[in-house]
Design a protein around this motif. Structure first.
Motif, PDB file in Angstrom:
ATOM      1  N   ARG A 189       0.842  -1.188   0.000  1.00  0.00           N
ATOM      2  CA  ARG A 189       0.000   0.000   0.000  1.00  0.00           C
ATOM      3  C   ARG A 189       0.872   1.230   0.000  1.00  0.00           C
ATOM      4  NH1 ARG A 189      -4.673   0.357   4.259  1.00  0.00           N
ATOM      5  NH2 ARG A 189      -4.510   2.420   3.372  1.00  0.00           N
ATOM      6  N   HIS A 190       0.470   2.248  -0.723  1.00  0.00           N
ATOM      7  CA  HIS A 190       1.193   3.518  -0.681  1.00  0.00           C
ATOM      8  C   HIS A 190       0.970   4.185   0.662  1.00  0.00           C
ATOM      9  CE1 HIS A 190       2.585   3.867  -4.842  1.00  0.00           C
ATOM     10  NE2 HIS A 190       1.487   3.209  -5.161  1.00  0.00           N
ATOM     11  N   LEU A 191       2.026   4.760   1.197  1.00  0.00           N
ATOM     12  CA  LEU A 191       1.917   5.530   2.424  1.00  0.00           C
ATOM     13  C   LEU A 191       2.017   6.999   2.042  1.00  0.00           C
ATOM     14  CD1 LEU A 191       4.189   3.524   4.860  1.00  0.00           C
ATOM     15  CD2 LEU A 191       1.875   3.078   4.110  1.00  0.00           C
ATOM     16  N   ALA A 192       0.939   7.715   2.144  1.00  0.00           N
ATOM     17  CA  ALA A 192       0.935   9.114   1.752  1.00  0.00           C
ATOM     18  C   ALA A 192       1.752   9.940   2.736  1.00  0.00           C
ATOM     19  CB  ALA A 192      -0.503   9.640   1.714  1.00  0.00           C
TER      20      ALA A 192
ATOM     21  N   THR B  28       2.750  -2.683  19.757  1.00  0.00           N
ATOM     22  CA  THR B  28       3.552  -3.644  19.001  1.00  0.00           C
ATOM     23  C   THR B  28       4.110  -3.021  17.732  1.00  0.00           C
ATOM     24  OG1 THR B  28       1.691  -4.467  17.679  1.00  0.00           O
ATOM     25  CG2 THR B  28       2.083  -5.549  19.793  1.00  0.00           C
ATOM     26  N   ASN B  29       5.154  -3.651  17.227  1.00  0.00           N
ATOM     27  CA  ASN B  29       5.608  -3.415  15.863  1.00  0.00           C
ATOM     28  C   ASN B  29       6.245  -4.690  15.350  1.00  0.00           C
ATOM     29  OD1 ASN B  29       8.000  -3.374  17.313  1.00  0.00           O
ATOM     30  ND2 ASN B  29       8.542  -1.297  16.788  1.00  0.00           N
ATOM     31  N   SER B  30       6.546  -4.727  14.067  1.00  0.00           N
ATOM     32  CA  SER B  30       7.169  -5.899  13.477  1.00  0.00           C
ATOM     33  C   SER B  30       8.174  -5.457  12.432  1.00  0.00           C
ATOM     34  CB  SER B  30       6.117  -6.816  12.842  1.00  0.00           C
ATOM     35  OG  SER B  30       6.685  -8.047  12.442  1.00  0.00           O
ATOM     36  N   TRP B  31       9.083  -6.365  12.093  1.00  0.00           N
ATOM     37  CA  TRP B  31      10.102  -6.068  11.091  1.00  0.00           C
ATOM     38  C   TRP B  31       9.457  -6.067   9.708  1.00  0.00           C
ATOM     39  CZ3 TRP B  31      14.628  -4.240  12.455  1.00  0.00           C
ATOM     40  CH2 TRP B  31      15.704  -4.213  11.562  1.00  0.00           C
ATOM     41  N   GLY B  32       9.791  -5.087   8.901  1.00  0.00           N
ATOM     42  CA  GLY B  32       9.248  -4.981   7.554  1.00  0.00           C
ATOM     43  C   GLY B  32      10.273  -4.390   6.618  1.00  0.00           C
ATOM     44  N   MET B  33       9.872  -4.153   5.397  1.00  0.00           N
ATOM     45  CA  MET B  33      10.759  -3.523   4.415  1.00  0.00           C
ATOM     46  C   MET B  33      10.051  -2.351   3.765  1.00  0.00           C
ATOM     47  SD  MET B  33      12.809  -5.112   1.178  1.00  0.00           S
ATOM     48  CE  MET B  33      13.860  -6.035   2.316  1.00  0.00           C
ATOM     49  N   PHE B  34      10.692  -1.190   3.847  1.00  0.00           N
ATOM     50  CA  PHE B  34      10.166   0.013   3.211  1.00  0.00           C
ATOM     51  C   PHE B  34      10.830   0.194   1.852  1.00  0.00           C
ATOM     52  CE2 PHE B  34       9.175   0.897   7.644  1.00  0.00           C
ATOM     53  CZ  PHE B  34       7.908   1.444   7.546  1.00  0.00           C
ATOM     54  N   LEU B  35      10.031   0.603   0.871  1.00  0.00           N
ATOM     55  CA  LEU B  35      10.516   0.901  -0.472  1.00  0.00           C
ATOM     56  C   LEU B  35      10.197   2.352  -0.806  1.00  0.00           C
ATOM     57  CD1 LEU B  35       9.171  -2.257  -2.375  1.00  0.00           C
ATOM     58  CD2 LEU B  35      11.445  -1.950  -1.371  1.00  0.00           C
ATOM     59  N   ASN B  36      11.170   3.058  -1.341  1.00  0.00           N
ATOM     60  CA  ASN B  36      10.959   4.423  -1.804  1.00  0.00           C
ATOM     61  C   ASN B  36      10.494   4.343  -3.252  1.00  0.00           C
ATOM     62  OD1 ASN B  36      11.239   7.053  -2.847  1.00  0.00           O
ATOM     63  ND2 ASN B  36      12.853   7.555  -1.383  1.00  0.00           N
ATOM     64  N   THR B  37       9.174   4.337  -3.456  1.00  0.00           N
ATOM     65  CA  THR B  37       8.626   4.134  -4.796  1.00  0.00           C
ATOM     66  C   THR B  37       8.891   5.335  -5.709  1.00  0.00           C
ATOM     67  OG1 THR B  37       6.472   4.909  -3.988  1.00  0.00           O
ATOM     68  CG2 THR B  37       6.857   2.540  -4.028  1.00  0.00           C
ATOM     69  N   THR B  38       9.013   6.510  -5.134  1.00  0.00           N
ATOM     70  CA  THR B  38       9.329   7.699  -5.940  1.00  0.00           C
ATOM     71  C   THR B  38      10.731   7.582  -6.516  1.00  0.00           C
ATOM     72  OG1 THR B  38       7.926   9.035  -4.491  1.00  0.00           O
ATOM     73  CG2 THR B  38       9.482  10.213  -5.902  1.00  0.00           C
ATOM     74  N   LEU B  39      11.688   7.180  -5.691  1.00  0.00           N
ATOM     75  CA  LEU B  39      13.066   7.013  -6.148  1.00  0.00           C
ATOM     76  C   LEU B  39      13.168   5.865  -7.154  1.00  0.00           C
ATOM     77  CD1 LEU B  39      16.044   7.800  -5.950  1.00  0.00           C
ATOM     78  CD2 LEU B  39      16.235   6.308  -3.934  1.00  0.00           C
ATOM     79  N   LEU B  40      12.462   4.775  -6.901  1.00  0.00           N
ATOM     80  CA  LEU B  40      12.498   3.644  -7.821  1.00  0.00           C
ATOM     81  C   LEU B  40      11.943   4.025  -9.191  1.00  0.00           C
ATOM     82  CD1 LEU B  40      11.417   0.753  -5.421  1.00  0.00           C
ATOM     83  CD2 LEU B  40      13.607   0.938  -6.625  1.00  0.00           C
ATOM     84  N   ALA B  41      10.898   4.841  -9.211  1.00  0.00           N
ATOM     85  CA  ALA B  41      10.344   5.296 -10.488  1.00  0.00           C
ATOM     86  C   ALA B  41      11.365   6.139 -11.244  1.00  0.00           C
ATOM     87  CB  ALA B  41       9.061   6.088 -10.248  1.00  0.00           C
ATOM     88  N   GLU B  42      12.101   6.981 -10.515  1.00  0.00           N
ATOM     89  CA  GLU B  42      13.132   7.812 -11.148  1.00  0.00           C
ATOM     90  C   GLU B  42      14.243   6.939 -11.727  1.00  0.00           C
ATOM     91  OE1 GLU B  42      16.323  11.365  -9.929  1.00  0.00           O
ATOM     92  OE2 GLU B  42      14.898  10.572  -8.452  1.00  0.00           O
TER      93      GLU B  42
ATOM     94  N   ILE C  27       6.244   6.059  -0.107  1.00  0.00           N
ATOM     95  CA  ILE C  27       6.922   4.828   0.266  1.00  0.00           C
ATOM     96  C   ILE C  27       5.905   3.711   0.421  1.00  0.00           C
ATOM     97  CG2 ILE C  27       8.842   6.020   1.402  1.00  0.00           C
ATOM     98  CD1 ILE C  27       7.563   5.493   4.078  1.00  0.00           C
ATOM     99  N   GLU C  28       6.382   2.479   0.325  1.00  0.00           N
ATOM    100  CA  GLU C  28       5.548   1.310   0.512  1.00  0.00           C
ATOM    101  C   GLU C  28       6.147   0.442   1.613  1.00  0.00           C
ATOM    102  OE1 GLU C  28       3.914   0.672  -4.079  1.00  0.00           O
ATOM    103  OE2 GLU C  28       5.463  -0.646  -3.251  1.00  0.00           O
ATOM    104  N   LEU C  29       5.305  -0.332   2.231  1.00  0.00           N
ATOM    105  CA  LEU C  29       5.723  -1.275   3.272  1.00  0.00           C
ATOM    106  C   LEU C  29       5.388  -2.681   2.807  1.00  0.00           C
ATOM    107  CD1 LEU C  29       6.733  -1.967   6.136  1.00  0.00           C
ATOM    108  CD2 LEU C  29       4.426  -1.465   6.979  1.00  0.00           C
ATOM    109  N   VAL C  30       6.412  -3.523   2.676  1.00  0.00           N
ATOM    110  CA  VAL C  30       6.220  -4.895   2.222  1.00  0.00           C
ATOM    111  C   VAL C  30       6.920  -5.835   3.183  1.00  0.00           C
ATOM    112  CG1 VAL C  30       6.071  -4.180  -0.194  1.00  0.00           C
ATOM    113  CG2 VAL C  30       8.277  -4.878   0.744  1.00  0.00           C
TER     114      VAL C  30
END
Length: 444
Positions: A4-7, A164-178, A307-310
């Motif tokens: 999901r996109h994180l605005a 709580t929280n959990s381990w995840g992976m953030f992706l910079n979708t704006t940078l990846l598009a560039e 950014i996205e969280l996967v």
């Protein structure tokens, strides 16, 4: 899962603020002189006609303090016979003050606890066994067993998780598009290392000052996830490591090709942007970390970034590598004169809809479903809640409470990872140094 996109984010009572009490504590400290004597018989009933006063302490800032003022006022309205004295400190000073209090047997009645310190205070006898209050005063039905287990030290419950929280992976979708590369869409850790290299090579070809990620092997949490997927713990309950020299060397060598080819963010560039992380500074397109760091990422990246969280990589199919980490917890001091009143306050702060509505996700995603359902989740918080629901099949039991001195090992692991990236140390030398440090910590 589909990311999901994180605005981008837009956007006094009897509280006593205590000043700094001296130099900040190192991660591994000894609690000297703490008595282990608790009440001979747990008092699990509250006399509504008896007026009592209890103390409660937490770390935070003025924003969190104002929220606690509101929550305590609501609690006292429901329990007019309980007077709560609220004490708060900045995170840097909080544990030094607690050490001084614990050494004299005078902790506040209710202590906000961190997982990193739970074993130290539990084994010193500073914390009350909460088992007699569970299900009677402190309701636990709305909290997952996996989460509750995080507060158990040597079969004794000494803390109740509140978030709580959990381990995840953030992706910079704006940078990846560039850069022109798709985001990481799942796979093994080797798949992820390959993806990092592809992103870095594509960025270099376009003259973009960015990389696919930092070296993932600088983080002990990534090593822990791989061990958990294999059915082992980083450390067992008695402090026995779940790995040997060969397994650690294998982990650190797994990104050797990417290091040699300059496909992970150079350590010098990472150092230049501190105190920001490489992901905060848009130097990397991915970062594996705790899922509650998203707000900080968005705030530091600024407008224009999404950014996205996967889910992070998984090598062992069906592995239970992930877990819900208790980001904050509540404990009762063993020396408390009013444990039933203290337990009543904990139940309100953890479970009540009023608490969920007041705090939202200020303390993290509420561990109690009752409080969570009442919380007004913004888009980022809702995304994190959805993410934690999406990884249910990968969630295992929480690992044993960290060993005493874990903080120093965590820091040593990070330092050795940085040296590997600077090229000032070999993997074999790093392994030898870590095991030497680990031997000192485990045997102390």
């Amino acid at each position: 899962m589909t990311p999901r996109h994180l605005a981008p984010l837009t956007g006094t009572r009897r509280r006593t603020a205590i000043g700094a009490t001296g130099a900040a504590l190192v991660a591994a400290f000894a609690l000297a002189g703490c008595s282990s004597a608790g009440p001979g018989e747990a008092v699990t009933t509250l006399d509504p006609d008896e007026h009592v006063s209890i103390s409660f302490t937490f770390w935070g800032n003025d924003v969190r303090a104002a929220l606690y003022d509101e929550a305590v006022a609501a609690f006292e309205e429901q329990h007019p016979n309980i007077d709560v004295k609220v004490l708060f400190l900045s995170p840097n000073d909080y544990w030094e003050k607690r050490q001084i209090e614990a050494s004299g047997g005078g902790l506040p009645d209710v202590v906000t606890m961190d997982l990193a310190y739970l074993r130290q205070y539990s084994e010193s006898g500073s914390l009350l066994d909460l088992e007699p209050y569970l299900g009677s005063i402190i309701q636990t039905d709305a909290i997952e067993d996996q989460v509750l287990s995080a507060g158990v030290v040597e079969d004794t419950t000494t803390a109740i998780p509140l978030s709580t929280n959990s381990w995840g992976m953030f992706l910079n979708t704006t940078l990846l598009a560039e850069i022109g590369v798709d985001g990481f869409d799942g796979g093994t850790w080797d798949d992820y290392y390959t993806w990092i290299g592809e992103v870095s090579d594509a960025a270099s070809a376009k003259g973009i000052d960015a990389w696919g990620g930092v070296d993932p092997t600088t983080r002990i949490e990534n090593f822990e996830l791989q061990l958990r997927a294999e059915g082992a713990n980083l450390f067992d309950e008695d402090g026995t490591p779940g790995f040997d020299e060969e397994r650690l060397a294998e982990f650190w060598n797994s990104v050797a090709d990417q290091r040699a080819d300059g496909q992970v963010a150079p350590q010098q560039r990472v150092a230049e942007v501190q105190p920001l992380t490489a992901f905060d500074a848009a130097l990397t397109a991915s970062d594996a970390t705790w899922d509650n760091t998203g707000a900080g990422f968005l705030g530091n990246l600024g407008e224009g970034y999404e950014i996205e969280l996967v889910a992070p990589p998984l090598t062992e199919e069906g592995g239970k590598d992930l877990f819900l980490k208790a980001s904050q917890m509540y404990s009762i001091a063993a020396n408390s004169d009013h444990p039933a009143a203290a337990a009543t306050l904990i139940d309100f702060l953890v479970n009540s809809p009023e608490s969920g509505e007041i705090f939202g996700t200020n303390r993290g995603l509420p561990a109690s479903a009752t409080a969570r359902d009442a919380a007004d989740l913004d888009e980022l918080s809702q995304t994190i809640a959805d993410y934690e629901a999406s990884i249910a099949e990968r969630l295992g039991d929480a690992p044993p409470v960290p060993i005493v001195g874990y903080g120093s090992l965590h820091e040593k692991f990070r330092e050795l990872g940085e040296e590997l990236n600077f090229g000032t140390i070999t993997v074999d030398e790093a392994v030898e140094q870590f095991f030497t440090e680990m031997g000192v910590v485990v045997d102390q």
